[in-house]
Design an enzyme around this catalytic site. Structure first.
Site, PDB file in Angstrom:
ATOM      1  N   LEU A  65      76.973  -4.374  34.315  1.00  0.00           N
ATOM      2  CA  LEU A  65      78.285  -4.148  34.907  1.00  0.00           C
ATOM      3  C   LEU A  65      79.310  -4.386  33.810  1.00  0.00           C
ATOM      4  O   LEU A  65      79.145  -5.291  32.982  1.00  0.00           O
ATOM      5  CB  LEU A  65      78.563  -5.113  36.065  1.00  0.00           C
ATOM      6  CG  LEU A  65      77.747  -4.963  37.351  1.00  0.00           C
ATOM      7  CD1 LEU A  65      78.136  -6.048  38.351  1.00  0.00           C
ATOM      8  CD2 LEU A  65      77.913  -3.584  37.967  1.00  0.00           C
ATOM      9  N   ASP A  66      80.357  -3.583  33.790  1.00  0.00           N
ATOM     10  CA  ASP A  66      81.426  -3.827  32.832  1.00  0.00           C
ATOM     11  C   ASP A  66      81.998  -5.228  33.046  1.00  0.00           C
ATOM     12  O   ASP A  66      81.947  -5.775  34.154  1.00  0.00           O
ATOM     13  CB  ASP A  66      82.551  -2.807  33.016  1.00  0.00           C
ATOM     14  CG  ASP A  66      82.108  -1.393  32.690  1.00  0.00           C
ATOM     15  OD1 ASP A  66      81.154  -1.237  31.909  1.00  0.00           O
ATOM     16  OD2 ASP A  66      82.723  -0.453  33.228  1.00  0.00           O
ATOM     17  N   ARG A  67      82.548  -5.784  31.996  1.00  0.00           N
ATOM     18  CA  ARG A  67      83.087  -7.147  32.068  1.00  0.00           C
ATOM     19  C   ARG A  67      84.066  -7.310  33.234  1.00  0.00           C
ATOM     20  O   ARG A  67      84.037  -8.308  33.951  1.00  0.00           O
ATOM     21  CB  ARG A  67      83.770  -7.494  30.750  1.00  0.00           C
ATOM     22  CG  ARG A  67      84.344  -8.890  30.708  1.00  0.00           C
ATOM     23  CD  ARG A  67      84.885  -9.222  29.338  1.00  0.00           C
ATOM     24  NE  ARG A  67      85.272 -10.634  29.259  1.00  0.00           N
ATOM     25  CZ  ARG A  67      85.520 -11.277  28.116  1.00  0.00           C
ATOM     26  NH1 ARG A  67      85.414 -10.638  26.963  1.00  0.00           N
ATOM     27  NH2 ARG A  67      85.844 -12.547  28.120  1.00  0.00           N
ATOM     28  N   ARG A 174      84.625   4.896  36.245  1.00  0.00           N
ATOM     29  CA  ARG A 174      85.943   4.804  35.620  1.00  0.00           C
ATOM     30  C   ARG A 174      86.338   6.131  34.982  1.00  0.00           C
ATOM     31  O   ARG A 174      87.472   6.600  35.126  1.00  0.00           O
ATOM     32  CB  ARG A 174      85.934   3.675  34.582  1.00  0.00           C
ATOM     33  CG  ARG A 174      85.704   2.296  35.186  1.00  0.00           C
ATOM     34  CD  ARG A 174      85.360   1.244  34.149  1.00  0.00           C
ATOM     35  NE  ARG A 174      86.434   1.074  33.177  1.00  0.00           N
ATOM     36  CZ  ARG A 174      86.343   0.243  32.139  1.00  0.00           C
ATOM     37  NH1 ARG A 174      85.242  -0.479  31.943  1.00  0.00           N
ATOM     38  NH2 ARG A 174      87.348   0.118  31.294  1.00  0.00           N
TER      39      ARG A 174
END
Length: 240
Positions: A65-67, A174
């Site tokens: 998962l992205d930060r 995104r």
């Protein structure tokens, strides 16, 4: 006065959504790295090291998962299980659902973004092969906030979307929502800086408004179908 040689305070425990002899599933907070990275060399805190210390045993991340993204994150408790689950993800034998707070109101109530993506979003896309990528979405709610982020309008329109990526390309949701002209609020790379800053000040929360709400997979040992869910944090309450 605190001694400069005092040990740092212990890190908060991660919220466990599921745990057995093979899997550990956490609700990752926004802002926490999945693992230490050369891209964030100054940052020592990461979910992998925290969970390893919390369980007292090695763990292997099954996906990323992205930060800035919060929500369901799966770790394996052996390299073999990590490999098996990684294969299941690659073969699309899992399903994922995310919540995203975006700019603007979609015209339709649901749709499919079918737009190939370059493999690495950090590099110029024209120099890379483009990979198949689809993301299904549905609009859960349309909102208006009394915040001026564009001098042409007295308020700002937002929408809460449920997104289901078919693949797992890097930053897929995104990038797809940016392509659809509905960037995610708080997205520094693919969104709008003045909009993000104005809404962060209004909401009192600065984060990427993307949450991994649900992941469904088949347990690699028992064969049971697991539906793993992370409820959105309290900051999401005004939008739900």
């Amino acid at each position: 006065m605190t001694s400069p040689f005092a040990p740092p305070p212990p890190l908060p425990l991660l919220s466990l959504l599921y745990l057995d002899d093979h899997l550990a599933v956490i609700d990752k907070p926004s802002g926490l790295l999945v693992h230490r990275s050369a891209l964030d060399a100054h940052e020592d805190d990461a979910a992998l090291q925290r969970l390893r210390d919390q369980l007292g045993r090695p763990v292997w991340p099954v996906h990323r998962l992205d930060r800035g993204t919060s929500g369901v994150l799966v770790f394996a408790l052996s390299a073999q299980i990590a490999s098996e689950l990684g294969q299941a993800l690659a073969e699309r034998r899992t399903s994922k659902r995310y919540l995203a707070l975006v700019r603007g109101w979609p015209v339709a109530d649901e749709g499919l973004i079918d737009h190939p993506l370059a493999r690495d979003p950090e590099l110029p896309s024209a120099q890379q092969p483009h990979l198949e990528a689809q993301t299904g979405w549905s609009c859960l709610r349309r909102l208006t906030l009394p915040v001026v982020t564009d001098l042409r309008f007295p308020s700002t329109r937002l929408a809460l979307l449920a997104c289901e990526p078919v693949q797992g390309r890097r930053h897929q949701i995104r990038r797809h929502l940016k392509h659809a002209a509905h960037p995610i609020i708080g997205d520094a790379n693919h969104g709008k800086g003045p909009l993000n800053r104005a809404l962060a000040a209004h909401l009192g929360v600065q984060r990427l408004w993307l949450h991994a709400q649900r992941l469904t997979l088949t347990h690699p040992v028992s064969g049971a179908v697991l539906t793993l869910e992370a409820p959105p944090g309290p900051e999401w309450a005004p939008f739900l």
